[in-house]
Design a protein around this motif. Structure first.
Motif, short mmCIF file in Angstrom:
data_model
loop_
_atom_site.label_atom_id
_atom_site.label_comp_id
_atom_site.label_asym_id
_atom_site.label_seq_id
_atom_site.Cartn_x
_atom_site.Cartn_y
_atom_site.Cartn_z
N ILE A 91 -3.09 -8.78 6.70
CA ILE A 91 -3.55 -8.68 5.31
C ILE A 91 -2.49 -9.23 4.35
O ILE A 91 -2.81 -9.87 3.35
CB ILE A 91 -3.94 -7.23 4.95
N GLU A 92 -1.20 -9.02 4.68
CA GLU A 92 -0.14 -9.63 3.87
C GLU A 92 -0.23 -11.16 3.92
O GLU A 92 -0.05 -11.84 2.91
CB GLU A 92 1.23 -9.19 4.37
N ALA A 95 -3.24 -12.47 1.86
CA ALA A 95 -2.98 -12.26 0.43
C ALA A 95 -1.96 -13.27 -0.08
O ALA A 95 -2.15 -13.88 -1.15
CB ALA A 95 -2.48 -10.84 0.19
N LEU A 163 -9.89 -8.55 5.12
CA LEU A 163 -9.98 -7.51 4.10
C LEU A 163 -11.00 -6.44 4.49
O LEU A 163 -10.78 -5.25 4.25
CB LEU A 163 -10.33 -8.11 2.74
N TYR A 166 -9.28 -4.24 7.03
CA TYR A 166 -8.22 -3.47 6.37
C TYR A 166 -8.83 -2.35 5.54
O TYR A 166 -8.37 -1.19 5.59
CB TYR A 166 -7.40 -4.41 5.49
N ILE A 203 -9.26 -2.65 -4.14
CA ILE A 203 -7.92 -3.14 -3.81
C ILE A 203 -7.41 -4.02 -4.94
O ILE A 203 -8.19 -4.73 -5.59
CB ILE A 203 -7.91 -3.92 -2.47
N MET A 205 -4.23 -6.77 -5.35
CA MET A 205 -3.11 -7.48 -4.77
C MET A 205 -2.23 -7.97 -5.91
O MET A 205 -2.72 -8.65 -6.83
CB MET A 205 -3.62 -8.65 -3.93
N TYR A 207 1.18 -10.05 -7.11
CA TYR A 207 2.21 -11.01 -6.72
C TYR A 207 3.19 -11.16 -7.88
O TYR A 207 2.81 -11.50 -9.00
CB TYR A 207 1.61 -12.37 -6.38
N SER A 293 2.62 -6.86 -3.21
CA SER A 293 2.21 -5.49 -2.89
C SER A 293 0.68 -5.45 -2.85
O SER A 293 -0.01 -6.17 -3.57
CB SER A 293 2.74 -4.47 -3.92
N LEU A 294 0.17 -4.60 -1.96
CA LEU A 294 -1.27 -4.41 -1.80
C LEU A 294 -1.57 -2.95 -2.11
O LEU A 294 -1.01 -2.04 -1.48
CB LEU A 294 -1.70 -4.74 -0.38
N THR A 296 -4.48 -0.01 -2.61
CA THR A 296 -5.86 0.44 -2.44
C THR A 296 -6.06 1.75 -3.19
O THR A 296 -5.27 2.69 -3.05
CB THR A 296 -6.19 0.66 -0.95
#
Length: 350
Positions: A91-92, A95, A163, A166, A203, A205, A207, A293-294, A296
């Protein structure tokens, strides 16, 4: 009608921080803040680490640690959480690949004014408001009716599949954590599951590209979350960016490999009448390194009524919050700028 500057910012048409960083541009005044409080570097004050496998085995010591974490910190790392480390890496990867796409490609998925889904800057509502040094990509996940399928990107090709996987695993984790949190409160383990109905999951994301003057900007403004639980995945190898407010000091939270950061949202604070707390937090930037960072968010369905549970209200602990419709609170939250715990004033009894 031409869009306002705020709408243009939210749609990612101006002041894209990746482009500013890439071109080594001078920081626009809209990002510069005065008197940013510095963090406390007291490493002894790091958030607790809760081992989910020990909780599952009935370890009383771990249960006490969970209760203390929720009561005194509102934050904790969770380890042995059951989410496969390969999935965390994948998932990183997707993203990061999305944020590395050309700006023209990312602009195909703009953050629509009045919402927090899509690519751009969220929580921007005025022309003189300071902006965060962060590009965001946010999507509704569950139930399916909250999704805007037009915002799910075609690139990278495995984005949606990854996704979906996840999202399912993080949803299971949140459900397990809420059961243990309920037990720590001496409630039936399924009380939140029954109360929340069909939970809402989303979610975001984030950056954060390198910033030439990290002392002048914030990656994300101080705020508490409106969710019940928030699960944060900090990219491995990333610089420290997350900071939480504890006893008036900003404390940096260093990533732990394969751990996830859990924090309680306003919903849990209201339901427990303040016994368990949501905590103000922010993100800072770095001179040389970028950061991903992700996040949720896991919350009750929009239709239910939220208010302090009777188990936490008595003569010594009078009701601190009024009852309200959760959907109304969500609307209030997403249409307010991030400003500490101000959004919780919506529910407080003064």
């Amino acid at each position: 009608m031409a869009p306002t500057t705020a709408e243009a910012v939210r749609a990612g048409r101006i002041d894209d921080v990746q482009e500013l960083s890439k071109n080594k541009s001078q920081i626009p005044n809209r990002f510069i803040r005065n008197n940013i409080e510095e963090s406390s570097l007291d490493v002894q004050s790091s958030i607790p680490v809760v081992d989910l496998s020990r909780l599952a085995a009935g370890c009383g010591e771990e249960a006490v640690k969970l209760s203390m974490s929720c009561r005194e910190w509102g934050f904790f790392h969770v380890i042995n959480h059951g989410v496969d480390s390969d999935l965390l890496r994948r998932i990183e990867k997707v993203a990061t690949e999305f944020f590395m796409l050309p700006l023209e490609e990312k602009r195909k998925y703009p953050m629509i004014p009045g919402t927090i889904q899509g690519y751009g800057q969220a929580f921007v509502f005025s022309e003189d408001q300071k902006l965060d040094w962060c590009n965001m990509f946010a999507l509704g996940l569950e139930p399916k009716c909250v999704r805007n399928n037009q915002l799910w990107p075609a690139k990278p090709y495995d984005f949606s599949e990854t996704l979906e996987e996840y999202s399912e695993e993080i949803g299971k984790l949140c459900n397990r954590l809420l059961r243990y949190i309920a037990i720590s409160l001496k409630l039936k383990s399924d009380v939140f599951e029954k109360m929340f109905g069909l939970p809402v999951q989303a979610i975001r994301m984030n950056y954060y590209p390198p910033c030439p003057r990290p002392d002048l900007v914030l990656g994300l403004s101080p705020h508490s979350d409106g969710s019940a639980l928030t699960v944060l995945q900090q990219g491995i190898g990333n610089p420290v960016g997350l900071q939480i407010l504890k006893q008036g000091k900003w404390i940096p939270i260093k990533p732990i490999p394969n751990a996830l950061v859990i924090n309680l949202g306003d919903t849990i604070e209201v339901l427990t009448n303040g016994k368990y707390i949501s905590v103000e937090h922010r993100a800072v930037t770095n001179l040389e390194s970028d950061r991903l960072s992700l996040v949720t968010f896991y919350a009750p369905c929009y239709g239910i009524e939220i208010g302090p549970m009777k188990e936490f209200v008595d003569d010594e602990n009078p009701c601190k919050y009024r009852n309200y419709n959760h959907g109304e609170y969500c609307k209030h939250y997403v249409t307010s700028k991030l400003q500490g715990k101000k959004t919780l004033e919506f529910a407080k009894i003064h």
